[in-house]
Design a protein around this motif. Structure first.
Motif, PDB file in Angstrom:
ATOM      1  N   LEU A  55       0.828  -1.200   0.000  1.00  0.00           N
ATOM      2  CA  LEU A  55       0.000   0.000   0.000  1.00  0.00           C
ATOM      3  C   LEU A  55       0.870   1.260   0.000  1.00  0.00           C
ATOM      4  O   LEU A  55       1.971   1.261   0.551  1.00  0.00           O
ATOM      5  CB  LEU A  55      -0.893   0.030   1.239  1.00  0.00           C
ATOM      6  N   PRO A  56       0.371   2.355  -0.577  1.00  0.00           N
ATOM      7  CA  PRO A  56       1.093   3.630  -0.444  1.00  0.00           C
ATOM      8  C   PRO A  56       1.216   3.992   1.043  1.00  0.00           C
ATOM      9  O   PRO A  56       0.400   3.567   1.872  1.00  0.00           O
ATOM     10  CB  PRO A  56       0.192   4.634  -1.183  1.00  0.00           C
ATOM     11  N   PHE A  63      -2.758   1.117   9.767  1.00  0.00           N
ATOM     12  CA  PHE A  63      -2.214  -0.119  10.331  1.00  0.00           C
ATOM     13  C   PHE A  63      -1.064   0.182  11.292  1.00  0.00           C
ATOM     14  O   PHE A  63      -0.862  -0.535  12.271  1.00  0.00           O
ATOM     15  CB  PHE A  63      -1.768  -1.058   9.216  1.00  0.00           C
ATOM     16  N   MET A  64      -0.337   1.255  11.032  1.00  0.00           N
ATOM     17  CA  MET A  64       0.744   1.653  11.927  1.00  0.00           C
ATOM     18  C   MET A  64       0.210   2.182  13.257  1.00  0.00           C
ATOM     19  O   MET A  64       0.942   2.282  14.232  1.00  0.00           O
ATOM     20  CB  MET A  64       1.609   2.734  11.259  1.00  0.00           C
ATOM     21  N   ASN A  65      -1.076   2.538  13.281  1.00  0.00           N
ATOM     22  CA  ASN A  65      -1.690   3.110  14.480  1.00  0.00           C
ATOM     23  C   ASN A  65      -2.794   2.222  15.047  1.00  0.00           C
ATOM     24  O   ASN A  65      -3.734   2.722  15.663  1.00  0.00           O
ATOM     25  CB  ASN A  65      -2.243   4.507  14.164  1.00  0.00           C
ATOM     26  N   LEU A  66      -2.694   0.915  14.845  1.00  0.00           N
ATOM     27  CA  LEU A  66      -3.720   0.011  15.368  1.00  0.00           C
ATOM     28  C   LEU A  66      -3.820   0.139  16.885  1.00  0.00           C
ATOM     29  O   LEU A  66      -2.809   0.172  17.594  1.00  0.00           O
ATOM     30  CB  LEU A  66      -3.392  -1.440  14.988  1.00  0.00           C
ATOM     31  N   ALA A  67      -5.043   0.215  17.376  1.00  0.00           N
ATOM     32  CA  ALA A  67      -5.282   0.397  18.809  1.00  0.00           C
ATOM     33  C   ALA A  67      -4.710  -0.766  19.614  1.00  0.00           C
ATOM     34  O   ALA A  67      -4.804  -1.926  19.207  1.00  0.00           O
ATOM     35  CB  ALA A  67      -6.782   0.518  19.076  1.00  0.00           C
ATOM     36  N   GLY A  68      -4.110  -0.445  20.743  1.00  0.00           N
ATOM     37  CA  GLY A  68      -3.647  -1.460  21.674  1.00  0.00           C
ATOM     38  C   GLY A  68      -2.325  -2.117  21.327  1.00  0.00           C
ATOM     39  O   GLY A  68      -1.889  -3.029  22.035  1.00  0.00           O
ATOM     40  N   PHE A  69      -1.656  -1.654  20.268  1.00  0.00           N
ATOM     41  CA  PHE A  69      -0.385  -2.272  19.892  1.00  0.00           C
ATOM     42  C   PHE A  69       0.655  -2.065  20.990  1.00  0.00           C
ATOM     43  O   PHE A  69       0.790  -0.978  21.537  1.00  0.00           O
ATOM     44  CB  PHE A  69       0.132  -1.688  18.574  1.00  0.00           C
ATOM     45  N   VAL A  70       1.428  -3.140  21.271  1.00  0.00           N
ATOM     46  CA  VAL A  70       2.479  -3.081  22.286  1.00  0.00           C
ATOM     47  C   VAL A  70       3.859  -3.280  21.660  1.00  0.00           C
ATOM     48  O   VAL A  70       4.763  -2.477  21.848  1.00  0.00           O
ATOM     49  CB  VAL A  70       2.242  -4.141  23.395  1.00  0.00           C
ATOM     50  N   GLU A 111      -8.382  -6.031   4.645  1.00  0.00           N
ATOM     51  CA  GLU A 111      -7.559  -5.374   3.631  1.00  0.00           C
ATOM     52  C   GLU A 111      -7.118  -6.374   2.564  1.00  0.00           C
ATOM     53  O   GLU A 111      -7.182  -6.109   1.367  1.00  0.00           O
ATOM     54  CB  GLU A 111      -6.344  -4.707   4.284  1.00  0.00           C
ATOM     55  N   TRP A 112      -6.686  -7.539   3.000  1.00  0.00           N
ATOM     56  CA  TRP A 112      -6.239  -8.553   2.049  1.00  0.00           C
ATOM     57  C   TRP A 112      -7.373  -9.025   1.158  1.00  0.00           C
ATOM     58  O   TRP A 112      -7.170  -9.277  -0.032  1.00  0.00           O
ATOM     59  CB  TRP A 112      -5.622  -9.726   2.795  1.00  0.00           C
ATOM     60  N   GLN A 113      -8.564  -9.167   1.714  1.00  0.00           N
ATOM     61  CA  GLN A 113      -9.703  -9.621   0.907  1.00  0.00           C
ATOM     62  C   GLN A 113     -10.005  -8.627  -0.199  1.00  0.00           C
ATOM     63  O   GLN A 113     -10.423  -9.004  -1.286  1.00  0.00           O
ATOM     64  CB  GLN A 113     -10.928  -9.822   1.792  1.00  0.00           C
ATOM     65  N   SER A 121     -10.740 -14.432  -2.886  1.00  0.00           N
ATOM     66  CA  SER A 121     -10.404 -13.497  -1.812  1.00  0.00           C
ATOM     67  C   SER A 121     -10.909 -13.955  -0.447  1.00  0.00           C
ATOM     68  O   SER A 121     -10.542 -13.375   0.575  1.00  0.00           O
ATOM     69  CB  SER A 121     -10.979 -12.112  -2.114  1.00  0.00           C
ATOM     70  N   GLU A 122     -11.758 -14.986  -0.407  1.00  0.00           N
ATOM     71  CA  GLU A 122     -12.252 -15.477   0.880  1.00  0.00           C
ATOM     72  C   GLU A 122     -11.218 -16.397   1.516  1.00  0.00           C
ATOM     73  O   GLU A 122     -10.850 -17.425   0.936  1.00  0.00           O
ATOM     74  CB  GLU A 122     -13.571 -16.239   0.696  1.00  0.00           C
TER      75      GLU A 122
END
Length: 195
Positions: A55-56, A63-70, A111-113, A121-122
């Motif tokens: 992706l651009p 995805f870089m800001n997904l909630a709860g990432f540790v 996103e992948w689907q 795509s399933e």
């Protein structure tokens, strides 16, 4: 003493994963699949973009800001196999809790689907951890190279294993088997960390 409903009182409760677990779950250089050598390794937030590398940059940002990432850790391996080039990826993404981990796996899968370019795509469900998916087949973003991409969750941990190669026929079956073996190995390692 902690008592957990539905569990005998003398059996310990499982714990959530912590950052120090990641190194024991992701494959190391010593675990290279047959015929491959370690290539890229790393840790931290930057690994969140790996599953959506195509992706651009502005579209990678959610995805870089997904909630709860540790934290996250990765190790990849490259090498020849029956005349084709192979890439194996072993990744683990740690989140604060099971719900943020599930939201992450749902975001990547959705996103992948939509855009990864598989003929079907399933994804297929996989019986690992607390549930996951397998995408398989030639992907447009991989220039039509076939691959097998596992995403699954164990509590607050999202695991990702990919096996990709410009292979056909018997070599493709070998790639499928090798990728599944890596995924099952990582799943066993994860299970052992919380038992």
């Amino acid at each position: 003493m902690i008592v957990v409903l539905g569990r005998p009182s003398d059996e310990p409760a499982t714990r959530a994963f912590v950052a120090s677990d990641l190194g024991a779950i992701v494959l190391t250089a010593a675990d290279a699949p047959t015929g491959t050598e370690p290539s890229i390794s790393g840790h931290g937030r930057v690994i969140l973009r790996n599953p959506v590398w195509y992706l651009p940059a502005d579209e990678q940002q959610p995805f870089m800001n997904l909630a709860g990432f540790v934290d996250a850790r990765e190790q990849s391996f490259e090498g020849p196999m029956s005349g084709g080039n192979l890439l194996f990826v072993s990744e683990a993404f740690l989140f604060e809790d099971a719900s943020t981990a599930q939201a992450a796996i749902d975001a990547f899968s959705a996103e992948w689907q939509v855009s990864f370019g598989f003929p079907d795509s399933e994804p297929r469900p996989v019986d690992m951890g607390d549930g996951g998916v397998l995408f398989a087949g030639p992907a447009t973003v991989q220039n039509g190279e076939p691959g097998f991409y596992y995403f699954w969750r164990r509590d607050n941990l999202v695991l990702n294993v990919a096996g990709i190669g410009d292979v056909r026929g018997e070599a493709l079956a070998d790639l499928e088997a090798a990728t599944e073996a890596v995924a099952l190995d990582m799943d066993r390692r994860a299970a052992a960390r919380v038992e």
